[in-house]
Design a protein around this motif. Structure first.
Motif, PDB file in Angstrom:
ATOM      1  N   LYS A  46      37.950  40.994  43.865  1.00 51.12           N
ATOM      2  CA  LYS A  46      37.837  40.105  42.716  1.00 51.12           C
ATOM      3  C   LYS A  46      37.182  40.835  41.545  1.00 51.12           C
ATOM      4  O   LYS A  46      37.569  40.655  40.390  1.00 51.12           O
TER       5      LYS A  46
ATOM      6  N   ALA B 259      39.674  42.989  39.793  1.00 51.64           N
ATOM      7  CA  ALA B 259      40.532  42.217  38.883  1.00 51.64           C
ATOM      8  C   ALA B 259      39.757  41.848  37.626  1.00 51.64           C
ATOM      9  O   ALA B 259      40.291  41.898  36.516  1.00 51.64           O
ATOM     10  N   MET B 260      38.478  41.517  37.818  1.00 54.29           N
ATOM     11  CA  MET B 260      37.659  41.118  36.676  1.00 54.29           C
ATOM     12  C   MET B 260      37.531  42.272  35.679  1.00 54.29           C
ATOM     13  O   MET B 260      37.752  42.115  34.485  1.00 54.29           O
TER      14      MET B 260
ATOM     15  N   LYS C  31      40.505  42.933  33.648  1.00 56.85           N
ATOM     16  CA  LYS C  31      40.644  42.065  32.479  1.00 56.85           C
ATOM     17  C   LYS C  31      39.789  42.598  31.337  1.00 56.85           C
ATOM     18  O   LYS C  31      40.202  42.588  30.186  1.00 56.85           O
ATOM     19  N   PHE C  32      38.600  43.046  31.676  1.00 61.88           N
ATOM     20  CA  PHE C  32      37.728  43.585  30.630  1.00 61.88           C
ATOM     21  C   PHE C  32      38.379  44.779  29.943  1.00 61.88           C
ATOM     22  O   PHE C  32      38.312  44.925  28.734  1.00 61.88           O
TER      23      PHE C  32
END
Lengths: 704, 720
Positions: free
Chosen positions: A132, A135-136, A139-140
């Motif tokens: 997770k 994925a985070m 995005k950043f």
């Protein structure tokens, strides 16, 4: 075509705007001070409850960069909540923390402490969701592909994931591949991205492990292709150039291809190939006796080194080697570093007809990263004939001379260590630094360099005023030069072209003029000193040529310094008139020099003179020496040896230096020293007329 | 619009007739400047020649155009003959619903006998007979629905009334698939927004800047055009062009040296105004000549790239014009992402027109659609326009009248006609396909350079296209068609009516789509076999849709929608992180798909009284970050040709008086001073000419007034 970093350029500010901002800032300062007070209160209260946590939350919202608050928060969390919590509760707390950080990261994606807090949470959790996190952070990076915090954090997550899959090499590799593809995507979106290129280089190393030679070659070509596309699209973008530079690698001083192939290839295992090695070999230019009573030996290196262990000096008495006591020192006042090392025999020690000097490769540590003495070197010095007249012909005032050198035999190959073990020669045959582009074959390296050179050369033609391609071209040419004999025609052509490139760079990029001038100096110096050195039997190393010139004219060459002063060990006369030299420190290595002309340079201080024991005449006219102390500084001796017991005169011409004016007008300074043993300088003032008269005599070739 | 057609006031500062793009800007600017504005349109929709229609409305429009007979010589000189003039400006109108040539059996119903037997019957009877004939055959195997009835009745009427000319090939038979296709179209009629004059906006062009500075942009939503392709005659290939720095970097078509030359040229073009010495000698020379000789971009690929970037509709651009256009392009790049063009949602022209009308209405402009007009009153002595009389007999007066040509009186129209020497037309084609013609690229424009196409293959004397053929593919994401359909707009300038629209454009269409029954077009895709041969059939079969929906599998990743305030900046980026993350967590926590924003149709047309009900709705914030296309999308290999399902051709008149004028026409009495006639919308890719025209008109009417200053936020402005 796009705004920098996607930010809008700020507009010039009017006084009103400035004033408004000042007022705003004053408010912020007050807020900050209040913040500090409340933090102090909080720490002193020693509270570990929800209220305290809320205070930190509020504080951190305001000032996430105040890292003490994060520490306090962690303490509160640990002592007040986590220590007594069961797994589930703890996880809830950590998840809450993660969300809190996340919320704040959006406002402040470049705060170290927040990323740090995140790591703490995840590492403390019993079951962190690394996928997770990945994925985070993805995005950043989609928001800002150049946020290096994001990239760093991404690598951290990958490390954690890899750690979990320690046993499953497939998974690790697969992950590396997907990360590699990720950098490709980011680079395709915008190749001006140092972080992405950097990450790519680290991943390539990892991925290369599993590639066959052909695959690796294809990968290398692919990488060169990618980076060249970037460079041709925007030659002003530095990030791509840096990657290109990484790909080219810094080759060690190369070895003869055949030599490598025949002798060492067999020994190379796959793991050898994987090591990232940044080595170039240090050459020992020669070793000489400069005094017999006491015995003094000088060893000249082609670069500045540090002595890790004293070199072994032994004397053979009836075929038994007995260590000879004594001390090694580098020339100059800082005896820790130097390119010229002098051995002084301990008082009372006795030596036989043969003295051996052995230098093991791990005795030597280069100041320049990546340099290494490839093998142990042994010198045999004959001391039977000590008739100095015979040896050196004419003696100077000091018992040294350029011919005071016995023909030493160099031995390569296994050398017995003092402890009886054999030192095998460790020679690294690889021609590249990066694990990706290394290859056993010199031909491959040359082919690669030539291909890149022609590509970059074409770009230089298209963009004659862009500094990056010129710099890289110069680097590439230097790399190519390392693969050929220093006396070849091609080497000369390369030197000439490189010098031209530096001169071009000086004109188009004046802000970095000094850097280019230094580089140019190095190149010019290499070119001008070609007659002093030769390829050694141990090619590619170099050594002093058999026949040494006694004069060298380097006037008006635009030199800023003397790059390798040990080259000048044998010179009697050195003309450096009209250069841009700023320091005379190099004089310490010129053991034989009599006359040095340093007029019309940029020297501010006299240094190194004490180690030029043969120096008689130093011309320093038209320099920048302003203070008397700076003149005297040049006459401080080290040690007791022969070098210390110098005598005679040194005439220093200081005309047209500020110091002459400062110290009393029209006089020209002549310094004489006759004192032996002690530091003493006798200064005599000499009138301008006398000086001119002397010069006239000098010009006529007479002695003073 | 009020329920009555009568107005309280009948005197205005300005009356505008027609809601074409240019007039709507003028109307907004005038109302914004405090003028009283009456804006009328005989149509029941906004946009005039740049209007947008659903399926039903498009067919209605086409039938109306086809059935309006142009000659009506008996009208008096001051009469407004709107319908006739509209119909006159469209030629060669024809449309087809294509039969599907998939493996599935298609039943064909022959109509020749029934048409023959009812040859002499009245039109109504004939239609009825044909309709019954089709229904009888169709209903045996298909369950009739409201739409199928409508479809059959439409087909029957087209088959029975060939004199309408709406379908060039007379329908001698009708197939089941045609009926089903039309049925499906009618069912989805509201999902379509067909543009009559498709165009794009430069993201930093004058129109976009105006939309932003005036605040009007907040009424609108956009998508970014993804790519530009150019057709290369030598290789007979449509190639995606590298039109941004990122594309150039990734491109495989350009050599290293070409990349450098191209980038160098583009760097120069951004700053060309300050480097006059480079191009001054070529000022009036063709742009291509400058590009090739002065810049040495002789290579075909480079020329194509510069063409793809710089072409804005003018095939004969001079160096000055070309450089200006390249600069606008380059400035536009990167404002909202890796693209220079914006495409408004819900149909291009009508959305923009409505946005401007809304501003006009907010500032008191009165709007009436479907308002019939009768005649103009002109003071012949003073050569002043005085008033216009509407269908109810009301006389509407104003100081200024601004109208498009269709609203001119017969006499005025004749003047324009007499002043026009060189004719100008735009051939249009609207195609609906079942999949993207560009693989995963959904929103894309393609250019077929002049002289690259053979218009009459097989004939001895070859005719080539004299003007660039432009193609714009729209996808469901632009809200102009359903998600499993694509619209290709094809258009080209044309100098005369010697060739019809079909001939002008078919050569280009053939390179992009499979036209059923046209052997020269791309080959039809092989029937779908995947589900049949794959062992894992049960699951995929369930997901897979009927063959004609194959396009779904290839449906491109939908680009995010934009609003104009989404210029890339850090603040925005931070906002986006918040959203993206939320979404991410919702996804990972609940594992339920996040519902996408329901597609709200455009807010209703502003009311005629300009009451506060016309308050604009703010577009919701949405993800702005642009997922850039990978290198793969630059490749046009392995693309399955789409089937043309529906095609419609028409040739629109864009003739306008310009130099040289016909000899002797200077002596004609000019139009009244206070009458401004707006030019027909042109064929160019962008709205810039029309925007500039609107600005010029406004500045002429209101000298010294500011052109569309920012509109205050509605909440600050509750008075309206």
């Amino acid at each position: 075509m796009e705004s920098r970093h996607g930010r809008k350029k700020e507009q010039a500010e009017s006084p009103e705007v400035l004033k408004a901002r000042e007022e705003k800032e004053a408010v912020l300062v007050r807020e900050y001070l209040a913040l500090k007070d409340s933090l102090k209160e909080l720490i002193e209260s020693n509270k570990r409850d929800n209220d305290a946590l809320k205070v930190t939350t509020a504080l951190l919202r305001k000032s996430p960069d105040y890292y003490t608050i994060w520490n306090v928060r962690r303490t509160i969390l640990k002592e007040g909540f986590l220590d007594n919590a069961d797994d589930e509760t703890a996880n809830k707390i950590y998840t809450g923390e993660l969300e809190f950080v996340q919320e704040n990261l959006k406002l402040n994606p470049k705060s170290y402490w927040m990323w740090n807090h995140r790591r703490w949470c995840l590492e403390s959790m019993s079951q962190p969701r690394w996928d997770k996190e990945l994925a985070m952070v993805g995005k950043f990076l989609e928001m800002d592909a150049r946020n290096f915090h994001g990239w760093d954090y991404r690598r951290y997550i990958i490390r954690q994931l890899d750690l979990k899959d320690k046993e499953a090499k497939d998974k690790v590799l697969e992950r590396a591949q997907s990360e590699f593809d990720f950098t490709t995507t980011k680079i395709h979106q915008n190749f001006s991205n140092y972080s992405a290129w950097h990450n790519r280089s680290t991943l390539l190393g990892k991925l290369a492990e599993d590639l066959s030679a052909e695959e690796r070659e294809a990968t290398v070509d692919n990488e060169f292709d990618l980076v060249k596309n970037a460079i041709y699209t925007d030659p002003e973008d530095q990030s791509a150039w840096l990657y290109e530079l990484w790909l080219i690698g810094r080759g060690m001083t190369p070895l003869k291809a055949g030599y490598v192939a025949n002798i060492y290839k067999a020994q190379l295992t796959n793991t050898d190939l994987l090591k990232t090695i940044e080595e170039r070999s240090i050459s020992i230019l020669g070793a000489y006796v400069i005094s017999f009573h006491p015995l003094e030996i000088v060893v000249a290196f082609d670069e500045t080194i540090e002595m890790r262990n004293p070199f072994t000096v032994s004397t053979r008495v009836e075929h038994v080697a007995i260590p000879l006591e004594g001390e090694w020192k580098a020339t100059g006042s800082d005896s820790e570093l130097g390119s010229l090392w002098i051995f002084q025999q301990a008082p009372g020690a006795v030596y036989g007809p043969t003295v051996e000097v052995v230098i093991f490769s791990d005795d030597v540590c280069a100041v320049r990263a990546g340099s290494k003495l490839p093998a142990a070197v042994c010198y045999e010095l004959e001391t039977l004939n000590q008739n100095l007249e015979d040896i050196s012909g004419r003696l100077g005032r000091l018992v040294i001379g350029q011919n005071l050198m016995y023909d030493v035999t160099k031995r390569i190959g296994p050398v017995t260590r003092p402890d009886g073990t054999l030192e095998t020669q460790v020679v690294n045959p690889k021609h590249r630094v990066t694990s990706l582009t290394e290859s056993n074959s010199l031909d491959d390296r040359v082919a690669l360099l030539k291909r890149e050179i022609s590509a970059v050369r074409e770009l230089v033609e298209l963009e004659p005023d862009c500094k990056w391609p010129i710099q890289i071209l110069s680097t590439l040419l230097s790399e190519l030069r390392k693969t050929i004999s220093i006396h070849s025609t091609q080497a000369k052509l390369i030197d000439d072209e490189c010098i031209e490139l530096q001169e071009k760079l000086i004109t188009i990029d004046p802000l970095r003029q000094e850097r280019y001038e230094d580089r140019r100096t190095q190149l010019v110096f290499d070119r001008e000193t070609l007659s002093i050195i030769q390829d050694s039997k141990r090619f590619p190393e170099i050594e002093f040529a058999v026949k040494q010139p006694s004069n060298l004219d380097l006037s008006m060459r635009g030199l800023t310094h003397i790059p390798i002063s040990s080259y000048l060990l044998h010179l009697h006369t050195l003309n450096l008139d009209s250069n841009s030299i700023t320091s005379t420190r190099f004089l310490r290595n010129l053991l034989n020099v009599r006359r040095v002309n340093l007029s019309n340079n940029l020297i501010e201080r006299l240094e190194g003179l004490q180690h030029a024991p043969s120096l008689e005449f130093l011309t320093l006219e038209n320099n920048m020496i302003a203070k008397w102390e700076d003149v005297v500084a040049g006459f401080v001796f080290w040690g007791e040896g022969k070098l210390g017991r110098t005598g005679g005169h040194v005439k220093v011409l200081l005309g047209n230096n500020p110091v002459v004016v400062n110290e009393g007008g029209e006089y020209v300074l002549e310094k004489r020293w006759e004192d032996v043993g002690e530091v003493g300088v006798e200064i005599q003032w000499q009138s301008e007329e006398l000086r001119l008269a002397e010069e006239a005599i000098l010009a006529a070739g007479g002695e003073i | 619009m009020a329920d009555t057609d009568s107005l309280d006031a009948t005197v205005f500062d300005a009356i505008l007739l027609g809601t074409g793009f240019t007039q709507t800007i003028v109307a907004a600017a005038l109302a914004r400047a405090g003028k009283t504005v009456l804006h009328l349109d005989e149509n029941d929709y906004y946009g005039g020649a740049s209007g947008a229609f659903g399926v039903r409305d498009l067919l209605k429009w086409a039938t109306k155009i086809a059935s309006t007979s142009s000659p009506s010589r008996d009208a008096s000189a001051d009469k407004i003959e709107f319908q006739r003039l509209v119909a006159r400006s469209y030629n060669n109108l024809e449309f087809h619903f294509h039969r599907i040539e998939t493996g599935t059996a298609d039943t064909v119903i022959d109509l020749t006998t029934v048409l023959q037997t009812h040859k002499d019957a009245s039109v109504e009877d004939r239609i009825k007979a044909v309709e019954d004939h089709i229904t009888a055959a169709y209903a045996t195997t298909n369950s009739p629905s409201k739409e199928s009835k409508e479809a059959i009745s439409s087909l029957a009427s087209w088959a029975s009334t060939p004199e309408l000319g709406a379908t060039a090939t007379q329908l001698e038979s009708v197939s089941f698939s045609q009926i089903q296709l039309l049925e499906e179209f009618l069912k989805n009629t509201r999902k379509y927004n067909f543009d009559l004059s498709p165009k794009l906006l430069y993201s930093r062009g004058p129109l976009t800047n105006l939309l932003i500075s005036s605040g009007i942009g907040k009424y609108l939503e956009f998508k970014l055009l993804e790519r530009t392709a150019v057709y290369e005659a030598l290789t007979d290939k449509v190639e995606m062009m590298p039109t941004s720095k990122e594309d150039v970097f990734v491109s495989k078509a350009l050599s290293l040296k070409e990349k450098r030359l191209l980038m160098k040229f583009l760097q120069f073009a951004v700053d060309y105004e300050n480097q006059t010495e480079v191009w001054e000698d070529y000022k009036h020379a063709p742009f291509t000549q400058f590009v090739q000789s002065a810049y040495g971009l002789t290579d075909k690929v480079l020329t194509a790239v510069v063409y793809a970037i710089g072409f804005d509709g003018n095939d004969y651009a001079t160096t000055t014009e070309g450089l200006k256009s390249v600069k606008v392009y380059l400035q536009s790049l990167g404002r909202y992402g890796n693209s220079a063009y914006l495409c408004p949602l819900y149909g291009v022209g009508s959305e923009l027109a409505q946005a401007f009308c809304r501003v006009s209405a907010v500032y008191g402009g009165i709007y009436m659609l479907q308002h019939g007009l009768d005649k103009h009153n002109v003071d012949k002595e003073a050569n002043k326009w005085q008033s216009v009389v509407d269908h109810t007999g009301q006389t509407l007066k104003a100081n200024q009248i601004i109208c498009s040509r269709e609203y001119l009186s017969k006499e005025m129209d004749e003047y324009i006609e007499a002043r026009t020497l060189n004719r100008n037309y735009v051939s249009h084609c609207i195609i609906v396909t079942d999949r993207s013609a560009f693989g995963e690229t959904a929103l894309c424009k393609t250019l077929f350079p002049m002289g690259s196409l053979v218009l009459n293959p097989g004939e001895t004397s070859i005719r080539k296209n004299k003007h660039t053929v432009s193609v714009l593919q729209m996808c469901g994401g632009t809200m102009s068609c359903p998600n499993d359909r694509y619209i290709l707009y094809v258009w080209a300038e044309s100098a005369n009516l010697k060739t019809d629209a079909k001939e002008d454009l078919t050569a280009a269409i053939r390179k992009l789509v499979h036209i059923p029954g046209d052997p020269l077009s791309l080959k039809a895709p092989a029937p779908k076999q995947v589900t049949a041969t794959t062992p894992a059939a049960p699951e995929s079969a369930e997901e897979s849709k009927p063959a004609q929906h194959l396009g779904d599998a290839l449906a491109a990743e939908d680009q995010p929608r934009m609003s104009l305030d989404q210029e890339l900046d850090m603040e925005q980026v931070r906002q986006e992180i918040l959203q993206a993350e939320k979404k991410l967590f919702e996804e990972s926590e609940n594992n339920t798909p996040v519902p996408s924003r329901p597609s709200t149709p455009a807010p209703g047309a502003p009311s005629s009284t300009g009451s506060s009900t016309a308050a604009p709705t703010k577009p919701l914030s949405r993800t702005a970050f642009q997922k850039s296309k990978s290198a793969a999308s630059l490749s046009m290999d392995n693309i399955i040709a789409p089937n043309a399902l529906f095609t419609m051709f028409y040739k629109r008149t864009a003739s306008w008086p310009r130099v040289p004028y016909p000899i002797g026409s200077e002596d004609l009495k000019p139009l009244p001073d206070n009458l401004t006639v707006v030019r027909p919308i042109n064929h160019s890719l962008d709205f810039e000419a029309a925007t500039e025209e609107a600005r010029a008109i406004f500045e002429k009417l209101c000298p010294g007034e500011e052109f569309l200053p920012p509109t205050p936020e509605p909440e600050d402005n509750s008075g309206f």
